[in-house]
Design a protein around this motif. Structure first.
Motif, PDB file in Angstrom:
ATOM      1  N   GLU A   7      -8.460  11.540  82.280  1.00  0.00           N
ATOM      2  CA  GLU A   7      -9.904  11.798  82.257  1.00  0.00           C
ATOM      3  C   GLU A   7     -10.566  11.066  81.094  1.00  0.00           C
ATOM      4  OE1 GLU A   7      -7.534  14.225  82.630  1.00  0.00           O
ATOM      5  OE2 GLU A   7      -7.881  14.481  84.773  1.00  0.00           O
ATOM      6  N   GLU A   8      -9.926  11.071  79.926  1.00  0.00           N
ATOM      7  CA  GLU A   8     -10.490  10.373  78.762  1.00  0.00           C
ATOM      8  C   GLU A   8     -10.515   8.863  78.992  1.00  0.00           C
ATOM      9  OE1 GLU A   8      -9.242  13.401  75.131  1.00  0.00           O
ATOM     10  OE2 GLU A   8      -7.736  12.001  75.910  1.00  0.00           O
ATOM     11  N   ILE A   9      -9.482   8.337  79.593  1.00  0.00           N
ATOM     12  CA  ILE A   9      -9.431   6.896  79.876  1.00  0.00           C
ATOM     13  C   ILE A   9     -10.526   6.517  80.866  1.00  0.00           C
ATOM     14  CG2 ILE A   9      -8.060   5.057  80.941  1.00  0.00           C
ATOM     15  CD1 ILE A   9      -5.550   6.607  79.848  1.00  0.00           C
ATOM     16  N   LEU A  10     -10.676   7.297  81.938  1.00  0.00           N
ATOM     17  CA  LEU A  10     -11.708   7.000  82.929  1.00  0.00           C
ATOM     18  C   LEU A  10     -13.100   7.116  82.320  1.00  0.00           C
ATOM     19  CD1 LEU A  10     -10.152   8.751  86.048  1.00  0.00           C
ATOM     20  CD2 LEU A  10     -10.294   6.283  85.603  1.00  0.00           C
ATOM     21  N   MET A  11     -13.315   8.087  81.445  1.00  0.00           N
ATOM     22  CA  MET A  11     -14.602   8.222  80.776  1.00  0.00           C
ATOM     23  C   MET A  11     -14.885   6.982  79.928  1.00  0.00           C
ATOM     24  SD  MET A  11     -16.128  11.164  78.234  1.00  0.00           S
ATOM     25  CE  MET A  11     -15.701  12.431  79.413  1.00  0.00           C
ATOM     26  N   PHE A  12     -13.875   6.511  79.201  1.00  0.00           N
ATOM     27  CA  PHE A  12     -14.044   5.292  78.403  1.00  0.00           C
ATOM     28  C   PHE A  12     -14.404   4.113  79.302  1.00  0.00           C
ATOM     29  CE2 PHE A  12     -12.263   1.257  77.044  1.00  0.00           C
ATOM     30  CZ  PHE A  12     -12.964   1.052  75.867  1.00  0.00           C
ATOM     31  N   LEU A  13     -13.626   3.904  80.380  1.00  0.00           N
ATOM     32  CA  LEU A  13     -13.875   2.771  81.265  1.00  0.00           C
ATOM     33  C   LEU A  13     -15.258   2.839  81.901  1.00  0.00           C
ATOM     34  CD1 LEU A  13     -10.380   2.484  82.995  1.00  0.00           C
ATOM     35  CD2 LEU A  13     -11.369   0.876  81.344  1.00  0.00           C
ATOM     36  N   ASN A  14     -15.687   4.023  82.279  1.00  0.00           N
ATOM     37  CA  ASN A  14     -17.003   4.173  82.911  1.00  0.00           C
ATOM     38  C   ASN A  14     -18.160   4.001  81.937  1.00  0.00           C
ATOM     39  OD1 ASN A  14     -16.466   4.560  85.716  1.00  0.00           O
ATOM     40  ND2 ASN A  14     -15.573   6.542  85.193  1.00  0.00           N
ATOM     41  N   TRP A  16     -17.762   1.787  79.157  1.00  0.00           N
ATOM     42  CA  TRP A  16     -17.404   0.597  78.381  1.00  0.00           C
ATOM     43  C   TRP A  16     -18.582  -0.364  78.349  1.00  0.00           C
ATOM     44  CZ3 TRP A  16     -12.470  -2.647  79.860  1.00  0.00           C
ATOM     45  CH2 TRP A  16     -12.041  -3.382  78.747  1.00  0.00           C
ATOM     46  N   GLY A  17     -18.870  -0.886  77.209  1.00  0.00           N
ATOM     47  CA  GLY A  17     -19.957  -1.847  77.060  1.00  0.00           C
ATOM     48  C   GLY A  17     -21.244  -1.155  76.643  1.00  0.00           C
ATOM     49  N   GLU A  18     -22.037  -1.903  75.926  1.00  0.00           N
ATOM     50  CA  GLU A  18     -23.299  -1.357  75.444  1.00  0.00           C
ATOM     51  C   GLU A  18     -24.414  -1.671  76.434  1.00  0.00           C
ATOM     52  OE1 GLU A  18     -24.137  -2.410  71.408  1.00  0.00           O
ATOM     53  OE2 GLU A  18     -22.022  -2.313  70.870  1.00  0.00           O
ATOM     54  N   GLY A  19     -25.318  -0.753  76.575  1.00  0.00           N
ATOM     55  CA  GLY A  19     -26.471  -0.993  77.431  1.00  0.00           C
ATOM     56  C   GLY A  19     -26.110  -1.015  78.902  1.00  0.00           C
ATOM     57  N   VAL A  20     -26.933  -1.724  79.653  1.00  0.00           N
ATOM     58  CA  VAL A  20     -26.756  -1.812  81.096  1.00  0.00           C
ATOM     59  C   VAL A  20     -25.883  -3.024  81.414  1.00  0.00           C
ATOM     60  CG1 VAL A  20     -27.941  -2.067  83.304  1.00  0.00           C
ATOM     61  CG2 VAL A  20     -28.991  -0.726  81.484  1.00  0.00           C
ATOM     62  N   THR A  21     -24.749  -2.775  82.029  1.00  0.00           N
ATOM     63  CA  THR A  21     -23.853  -3.853  82.443  1.00  0.00           C
ATOM     64  C   THR A  21     -23.984  -4.047  83.951  1.00  0.00           C
ATOM     65  OG1 THR A  21     -22.011  -2.349  82.848  1.00  0.00           O
ATOM     66  CG2 THR A  21     -22.207  -3.262  80.602  1.00  0.00           C
ATOM     67  N   LEU A  22     -23.435  -5.127  84.465  1.00  0.00           N
ATOM     68  CA  LEU A  22     -23.480  -5.364  85.902  1.00  0.00           C
ATOM     69  C   LEU A  22     -22.750  -4.263  86.659  1.00  0.00           C
ATOM     70  CD1 LEU A  22     -24.413  -7.096  88.227  1.00  0.00           C
ATOM     71  CD2 LEU A  22     -22.440  -8.591  87.843  1.00  0.00           C
ATOM     72  N   ALA A  23     -21.628  -3.818  86.124  1.00  0.00           N
ATOM     73  CA  ALA A  23     -20.883  -2.732  86.772  1.00  0.00           C
ATOM     74  C   ALA A  23     -21.728  -1.462  86.855  1.00  0.00           C
ATOM     75  CB  ALA A  23     -19.576  -2.465  86.029  1.00  0.00           C
ATOM     76  N   LYS A  24     -22.463  -1.156  85.801  1.00  0.00           N
ATOM     77  CA  LYS A  24     -23.325   0.030  85.821  1.00  0.00           C
ATOM     78  C   LYS A  24     -24.489  -0.168  86.784  1.00  0.00           C
ATOM     79  CE  LYS A  24     -22.040   1.400  81.170  1.00  0.00           C
ATOM     80  NZ  LYS A  24     -22.401   1.406  79.765  1.00  0.00           N
ATOM     81  N   THR A  25     -25.039  -1.368  86.824  1.00  0.00           N
ATOM     82  CA  THR A  25     -26.143  -1.665  87.734  1.00  0.00           C
ATOM     83  C   THR A  25     -25.726  -1.452  89.185  1.00  0.00           C
ATOM     84  OG1 THR A  25     -27.104  -3.245  86.184  1.00  0.00           O
ATOM     85  CG2 THR A  25     -27.743  -3.471  88.494  1.00  0.00           C
ATOM     86  N   LEU A  26     -24.487  -1.849  89.530  1.00  0.00           N
ATOM     87  CA  LEU A  26     -23.998  -1.698  90.897  1.00  0.00           C
ATOM     88  C   LEU A  26     -23.367  -0.326  91.145  1.00  0.00           C
ATOM     89  CD1 LEU A  26     -22.527  -5.236  91.672  1.00  0.00           C
ATOM     90  CD2 LEU A  26     -24.849  -4.367  91.958  1.00  0.00           C
ATOM     91  N   GLU A  27     -23.404   0.531  90.123  1.00  0.00           N
ATOM     92  CA  GLU A  27     -22.884   1.907  90.201  1.00  0.00           C
ATOM     93  C   GLU A  27     -21.389   1.954  90.483  1.00  0.00           C
ATOM     94  OE1 GLU A  27     -25.432   4.686  92.397  1.00  0.00           O
ATOM     95  OE2 GLU A  27     -27.017   3.149  92.330  1.00  0.00           O
ATOM     96  N   ALA A  66     -14.330  -6.411  92.483  1.00  0.00           N
ATOM     97  CA  ALA A  66     -12.951  -6.879  92.293  1.00  0.00           C
ATOM     98  C   ALA A  66     -12.732  -7.402  90.880  1.00  0.00           C
ATOM     99  CB  ALA A  66     -12.628  -7.965  93.319  1.00  0.00           C
ATOM    100  N   GLU A  67     -13.662  -8.214  90.373  1.00  0.00           N
ATOM    101  CA  GLU A  67     -13.483  -8.778  89.040  1.00  0.00           C
ATOM    102  C   GLU A  67     -13.591  -7.708  87.963  1.00  0.00           C
ATOM    103  OE1 GLU A  67     -14.684 -12.507  86.198  1.00  0.00           O
ATOM    104  OE2 GLU A  67     -15.213 -12.544  88.312  1.00  0.00           O
ATOM    105  N   THR A  68     -14.452  -6.733  88.160  1.00  0.00           N
ATOM    106  CA  THR A  68     -14.549  -5.625  87.207  1.00  0.00           C
ATOM    107  C   THR A  68     -13.205  -4.909  87.107  1.00  0.00           C
ATOM    108  OG1 THR A  68     -16.915  -5.339  87.623  1.00  0.00           O
ATOM    109  CG2 THR A  68     -15.736  -3.441  86.714  1.00  0.00           C
ATOM    110  N   LEU A  69     -12.584  -4.657  88.247  1.00  0.00           N
ATOM    111  CA  LEU A  69     -11.276  -3.996  88.252  1.00  0.00           C
ATOM    112  C   LEU A  69     -10.193  -4.881  87.662  1.00  0.00           C
ATOM    113  CD1 LEU A  69     -11.246  -2.106  91.627  1.00  0.00           C
ATOM    114  CD2 LEU A  69     -10.750  -1.133  89.412  1.00  0.00           C
ATOM    115  N   GLY A  70     -10.130  -6.134  88.101  1.00  0.00           N
ATOM    116  CA  GLY A  70      -9.081  -7.037  87.626  1.00  0.00           C
ATOM    117  C   GLY A  70      -9.153  -7.274  86.124  1.00  0.00           C
ATOM    118  N   SER A  71     -10.363  -7.467  85.618  1.00  0.00           N
ATOM    119  CA  SER A  71     -10.525  -7.677  84.175  1.00  0.00           C
ATOM    120  C   SER A  71     -10.196  -6.416  83.395  1.00  0.00           C
ATOM    121  CB  SER A  71     -11.959  -8.109  83.861  1.00  0.00           C
ATOM    122  OG  SER A  71     -12.207  -9.386  84.363  1.00  0.00           O
ATOM    123  N   SER A  72     -10.654  -5.284  83.889  1.00  0.00           N
ATOM    124  CA  SER A  72     -10.377  -4.020  83.197  1.00  0.00           C
ATOM    125  C   SER A  72      -8.888  -3.713  83.201  1.00  0.00           C
ATOM    126  CB  SER A  72     -11.160  -2.883  83.853  1.00  0.00           C
ATOM    127  OG  SER A  72     -12.544  -3.111  83.736  1.00  0.00           O
TER     128      SER A  72
END
Length: 143
Positions: A7-14, A16-27, A66-72
């Motif tokens: 749960e802590e790892i998933l919270m960190f990954l969700n 990760w990054g400051e501000g609005v990222t592309l991953a956050k924009t695409l939910e 896919a790239e968000t997952l692969g990079s992470s």
């Protein structure tokens, strides 16, 4: 970080990054990590903001997932104090269209070397039908 709970790892990954990222924009939402098998899973809603003009999932949005997952995946399983992984190649095959709902992607390593990682991501719909298959190469660079 590998000493933290799932749960802590998933919270960190969700977050990760400051501000609005592309991953956050695409939910994009990380939903599972399997430390033993070294896999990472995330979901993305299919809605008009990820559609192409024909009203179906844009291939670029699938590539972002896919790239968000692969990079992470790469960056989680290396020593982040000394290295970071950067995408150097992505090959994405769009196999089926999708108009709405949720897609779920899972990333796993094909090869995990010291200086290069190759991973594959499968994106599936709610019924488990394969929508997209992507392979990605990350180069591991010393900070």
């Amino acid at each position: 970080m590998k000493d933290q709970t799932k749960e802590e790892i998933l919270m960190f990954l969700n977050n990760w990054g400051e501000g609005v990222t592309l991953a956050k924009t695409l939910e994009i939402q990380f939903t599972d990590i399997d430390l033993e098998n070294e896999t990472l899973t995330a979901t993305m809603p299919v809605q008009p903001k990820v559609h192409q003009p024909f009203g179906i999932l844009h291939g670029g949005a699938s590539c972002v997932l896919a790239e968000t997952l692969g990079s992470s995946l790469s960056n989680f399983f290396i020593d982040g104090e000394k290295y970071y992984g950067v995408g150097t190649n992505i090959n994405s095959n769009h196999l089926r269209s999708k108009k709405d709902g949720i897609v779920t992607a899972t990333a796993r390593f094909i090869r995990k070397g010291k200086s290069m990682h190759v991973s594959e991501m499968e994106i599936r719909d709610e019924k488990g039908v394969l929508i997209n298959h992507t392979t990605m190469t990350n180069t591991i660079i010393r900070k």
